[in-house]
Structure formats: C-alpha cells, structure tokens
Write an enzyme that holds these catalytic residues in place. Structure first.
Site, PDB file in Angstrom:
ATOM      1  N   HIS A 267     -36.248 -24.615  -3.021  1.00  0.00           N
ATOM      2  CA  HIS A 267     -36.705 -25.984  -3.548  1.00  0.00           C
ATOM      3  C   HIS A 267     -37.277 -26.550  -2.216  1.00  0.00           C
ATOM      4  O   HIS A 267     -38.600 -26.945  -2.646  1.00  0.00           O
ATOM      5  CB  HIS A 267     -35.485 -26.788  -4.287  1.00  0.00           C
ATOM      6  CG  HIS A 267     -35.848 -27.968  -4.593  1.00  0.00           C
ATOM      7  ND1 HIS A 267     -35.982 -28.512  -5.672  1.00  0.00           N
ATOM      8  CD2 HIS A 267     -35.982 -29.012  -3.894  1.00  0.00           C
ATOM      9  CE1 HIS A 267     -36.126 -29.846  -5.835  1.00  0.00           C
ATOM     10  NE2 HIS A 267     -36.361 -29.976  -4.451  1.00  0.00           N
ATOM     11  N   GLU A 268     -36.714 -26.649  -1.288  1.00  0.00           N
ATOM     12  CA  GLU A 268     -37.134 -27.435  -0.108  1.00  0.00           C
ATOM     13  C   GLU A 268     -38.317 -27.070   0.398  1.00  0.00           C
ATOM     14  O   GLU A 268     -39.424 -27.282   0.772  1.00  0.00           O
ATOM     15  CB  GLU A 268     -36.020 -27.586   1.013  1.00  0.00           C
ATOM     16  CG  GLU A 268     -34.869 -28.348   0.386  1.00  0.00           C
ATOM     17  CD  GLU A 268     -34.993 -29.664  -0.172  1.00  0.00           C
ATOM     18  OE1 GLU A 268     -36.112 -30.181   0.229  1.00  0.00           O
ATOM     19  OE2 GLU A 268     -34.311 -30.005  -0.891  1.00  0.00           O
ATOM     20  N   HIS A 271     -41.409 -27.853  -1.309  1.00  0.00           N
ATOM     21  CA  HIS A 271     -41.888 -29.317  -0.774  1.00  0.00           C
ATOM     22  C   HIS A 271     -42.480 -28.982   0.489  1.00  0.00           C
ATOM     23  O   HIS A 271     -43.790 -29.560   0.814  1.00  0.00           O
ATOM     24  CB  HIS A 271     -40.778 -30.031  -0.380  1.00  0.00           C
ATOM     25  CG  HIS A 271     -39.880 -30.892  -1.530  1.00  0.00           C
ATOM     26  ND1 HIS A 271     -40.675 -31.761  -2.158  1.00  0.00           N
ATOM     27  CD2 HIS A 271     -38.714 -30.811  -2.004  1.00  0.00           C
ATOM     28  CE1 HIS A 271     -39.834 -32.162  -3.445  1.00  0.00           C
ATOM     29  NE2 HIS A 271     -38.592 -31.527  -2.982  1.00  0.00           N
ATOM     30  N   GLU A 298     -42.092 -33.370  -6.126  1.00  0.00           N
ATOM     31  CA  GLU A 298     -41.198 -32.602  -6.700  1.00  0.00           C
ATOM     32  C   GLU A 298     -41.783 -31.588  -7.760  1.00  0.00           C
ATOM     33  O   GLU A 298     -40.913 -30.696  -7.971  1.00  0.00           O
ATOM     34  CB  GLU A 298     -40.174 -33.620  -7.558  1.00  0.00           C
ATOM     35  CG  GLU A 298     -38.884 -33.123  -8.163  1.00  0.00           C
ATOM     36  CD  GLU A 298     -37.886 -32.897  -6.942  1.00  0.00           C
ATOM     37  OE1 GLU A 298     -38.233 -33.076  -5.984  1.00  0.00           O
ATOM     38  OE2 GLU A 298     -36.760 -32.382  -7.268  1.00  0.00           O
TER      39      GLU A 298
HETATM   40 CO    CO Z   1     -36.906 -32.188  -4.235  1.00  0.00          CO
END
Ligand code: CO
Length: 506
Positions: A267-268, A271, A298
């Site tokens: 997830h990170e 980003h 996001e």
């Molecule tokens: Co996030």
C-alpha cells in the site's frame, strides 16, 4: 515587471516554501520513525515554527501581487498550460490561507503535534478520557478554521476541501449511500457462502526479519527505487514525500500475521510510486507536480495493495518465492488456499487491517461521526458510545475496547477532520481506473503472473502521475474513463473476485 518575470519570481518563491515544508517533512518522518519520546515538546516547537514561516511567506502580499500580474496576462490564456494550472491552484490556496492568521496556524500545529503522543498513550491504555481534553481543543480549532475559511452550505465542506479539492459533503454522502446498501448485501452473502478460505494459514508465527526481506522483494518488483527512498518501521504506516528522489515509506510487521506486513508495505509503496514518478525536476514543488487530491493518491496505493497485490496472478508469481522463504509453514499449503486467505472477508475492528469488502463501511462510520462532531450535534464525550453503536449496526460486532474503536486512528490527533472520506473515494477511483486499464492494456493481469508490472505502472504514470494537478479528481476520472465517479466498477470487481473464492453470485 513583465508577466513572465512575475511568473518566474512566483515559481521561485513557492519552490522555496516547498523546500521549507519538505524540511518539516523530515522532522515528521523522524517523529514517526525514530524520535525518542521525551523529544515531544521540542519537536512540536520546531514544527510550529516552520509552519508559521511557510504560512507567513505564502500569504505575504508579494505573493498576491505577483499572482495578480500573471493572472491578467496571456500566460494563462490556455487553461491547461503550466502557468495556468499553477496560478489557478496558487490562487485557490492563497485565498484560503490568507484567511488564517499566522498565530492560528502556529497554534494548530503546536496543539496537534503534542496531541499525537497523548493519543498514542490513550490508545495504548485504551482509555478515551486521556485523549478527550486534547481532542476537544482540536475540534474547536477545526471549527474555527472552517469559520475562518468560510463555506456555502455546510461547515464540513471547508474541512473536506483541504483534502479533496472541489468535493462537497452532500456529494460524498450520496456516493456512500448507494455503496453502503450494496456492500451490506455483499457481506451478508459472503457470511452465508458455500465455501470459505482458512485465515489460519496467515495467522501463524512468521519470522519478522524474513517478512521484511519478502516485502522488499515485492517493493522492488513493482518499481520502488531504493536509491530514491527507504522503508522503515512505525506504529502507523505512511509514506512521506521529502522532495525529489526522496520518498520514505513507513510500515509495520506482525509476528503472528504475515498479511499485514505485505499488504501494508505494498500500500505505502503504491503511494511512493506515485510520488516517485510525478516529481520531475521541472514541476517539483508546484501544482503541476502535485496531486489533485488525497482520493487520487489513495487510488494508487489501493491499486497496488489490492487490485494487484491480492490478485491470483500476483500470487501465482510470488507464492513459490514465499514458500521458499517460509518452507516449514507453507510448503504444503496450496496456492489457491493462500490466495483465498489473502482475500478473506469478515467484519473486524481495525480499519487498516479490514478486507476490501468491509473497509468502506469503516470509513463511512468515521465520516458520519466527524460530520456530527463538527456541526456540534455529537458531543466529544459521546464519541465512544456513538462509535460502538454504529459499528454494531454496520459491521454486526460489539466493540470491546476504545483502542479497537474510536482510538484506533491517528487522524483526529493530527487535526485531520475531513480526511477519512478520501479513503473510500480512493477505492472507487482505483476500481474505475482499473476497469479502464484492462480495456487499454489487453491481458494486463497475465503480466502479473510473470512478475511484470511495468506496463501497468507506465499506464498509471501517463494517465495519472504525470498529470499533476492539471485536473480536479472528478474531471481526471471523466477524462480517463469517460464516466463520472461511480461505485459500480468497485462492485463488479469485488463480485468477480469473491465469486471464485466464496462461490457467491450477484
Ligand atoms: Co494510503
């Protein structure tokens, strides 16, 4: 002074502010990753000073004068030119920030910076009363902020706009309403499904040092550049942009759950991939090198975490490697059993650990509570009770303690009211972009089975990352997919996946 000279001067000035604010970013990153506990007070002062400086610098009449010179010129004739996009956003921010007195900004940073540690203590002791006085201060400051900025119909709009420019509370509410009914129905079907994966596979002791190695293997495979970033550990995972070629990921690993470290890191890193490709030398520190909103940001993390990172094709490629690393635990667990476990659906307390089906309900609950706190309908002392009763309504389980309920997220300590809705909007954008990517890139999911992610990354770069803040989120979505934002692509995607794993039909 010519318009061109004014524009050059303005760009230089704003870049200097960006340099200062990414310097504060290093301090934030250190606070989350390494800072000793007793350094709290001094760090709060450091951050408050920098936020005062950047604010004062930005709202100086010089900024307004330079902007006015450019705005009246041919430089901004074409609305999609660099100067037009940058000036449009600088104007919007300038008009917003100029309404906030410097003392107020400094106070806001000081109060929230200190509150983070009070929240951490309250969460650790699972005692809302510890956090309550600080939270009350923060909510007063947020209301005051909204009043200073102004709004047309609803107080919450002024706060939401800081994270999701252009979005209105009423629109978010109606988008969520349709989604909520559909999700509740989906979750009920899964509850009564004919077949169910075994989550126990993931929840065994897994050596953390090995988990870290595996998470980094994934990060590199999907495009993370370790020469332009680091991955460290924290309590609350996040991704910090410290400037061009410096994107820091903070993640966490659990000794008794292998999925959190993998999905949290992916997830990170999602980003970070956005940060890494939108920050060209030319546009860094200006809106042309920025993001339209947190929901768009996001959408990138959720694409990599869920759409890619929980797909069967992804695990076709990575599972044999994982089996080699954790031979004892996994050599006799079949791919489909592992893939099913990674997509296990069940209501649980913690948002960041929630599955793709229940996740958005966690967000809706927070949005509704925030909105009524800001309007004053809900008192701060009543937050735990209200939280727990809504949680029971939406997810069907009783919250056992505040650390599993209203104390779980750091956002309110940051003063980030208006932030939560962007998480669910991000999921909707991610699914809609993915539907389009599949049309534009035939056989794209098959790439993952061969460990190839560059075609998808290039598509995201072209369509989203390098577009900067040229368009607002909704317009960007319309341009890429030909449709306004809708909850249908997300539901199509979820039903498609869960039909295979749970044997359910729509
Ligand atoms: Co996030």
């Amino acid at each position: 002074m010519t318009a061109q000279e004014a524009y050059t001067e303005l760009k230089k000035r704003i870049r200097e502010i960006s340099i200062l604010s990414t310097t504060a970013g290093v301090l934030y990153w250190d606070q989350e990753a390494y800072m000793p506990r007793k350094a709290d007070d001094h760090r709060a002062e450091q951050l408050a000073q920098i936020s005062r400086l950047t604010h004062e610098w930005f709202i100086d009449t010089k900024t307004g004068d330079l902007l006015a010179t450019v705005e009246g010129s041919d430089l901004v004739k074409n609305p999609e030119s660099e100067a037009s996009v940058n000036c449009r956003e600088w104007r919007r921010l300038y008009d917003r920030e100029v309404k906030l007195p410097t003392n107020f900004v400094e106070e806001f940073t000081r109060v929230t910076s200190k509150a983070i540690n009070v929240w951490a203590e309250a969460r650790q002791k699972s005692d809302f009363a510890i956090f309550q006085p600080d939270l009350e201060k923060i909510i007063d400051l947020c209301r005051k902020k909204a009043d200073l900025i102004g709004y047309e119909t609803e107080v919450y709009d002024a706060l939401l706009d800081a994270f999701e420019p252009g979005a209105k509370t009423a629109e978010v509410e109606s988008a969520f309403k349709g989604l909520r009914t559909e999700l509740v129905a989906l979750i009920a079907k899964i509850k009564d499904a004919p077949k169910k994966p075994d989550i126990g596979i993931l929840r065994r002791p897994y050596d953390i040092a090995k988990q870290k190695v595996f998470a980094q293997i994934i990060a590199v495979a999907i495009g993370y550049d370790f020469e332009a970033g680091r991955i460290d550990e924290t309590v609350h995972p996040c991704c910090n942009d410290l400037g061009p070629f410096d994107t820091r990921v903070l993640t966490r690993y659990y000794a008794n759950d292998i999925s959190e470290g993998i999905t949290g890191t992916t997830h990170e890193v999602g980003h970070a991939l956005y940060e890494m490709s939108r920050q060209t030398k030319e546009h860094w520190g200006t809106p042309m090198g920025d993001t339209p909103s947190l929901a768009i940001h996001e959408s990138q993390s959720r694409t990599w975490e869920n759409i890619v990172g929980r797909s069967r094709e992804f695990w076709q490629y990575f599972y044999p490697q994982l089996q080699r690393i954790f031979y004892q635990d996994l050599h006799n667990v079949a791919l489909d059993d592992f893939y099913g476990a990674m997509n296990w659906v069940a209501p649980s307390y913690i948002r960041v650990e929630a599955d793709e089906a229940t996740y958005n309900l966690h967000v809706m609950l927070r949005f509704e509570i925030e909105r009524s706190i800001i309007t004053g309908e809900l008192k701060v002392t009543d937050i735990p009770g209200e939280w727990n009763s809504r949680f029971k309504d939406y997810l069907g389980i009783e919250v056992d303690k505040d650390s599993n309920g209203c104390l779980q997220d750091v956002h309110w300590a940051h003063g980030a009211f208006g932030y939560f809705p962007t998480y669910a909007l991000g999921n909707l954008y991610a699914a809609q972009f993915w539907q389009q990517a599949q049309k534009d890139l035939p056989g794209i999911a098959d790439d993952f089975a061969q460990g190839k992610f560059d075609r998808l990354l290039a598509w995201l770069r072209d369509n989203i990352h390098t577009q900067g803040f040229k368009y607002y989120s909704n317009d960007l979505c319309q341009r890429i997919t030909g449709q306004p934002l809708s909850h249908k692509p997300l539901l199509d995607y979820l039903y498609d996946k869960y039909a295979g794993i749970y044997g359910i039909t729509r």
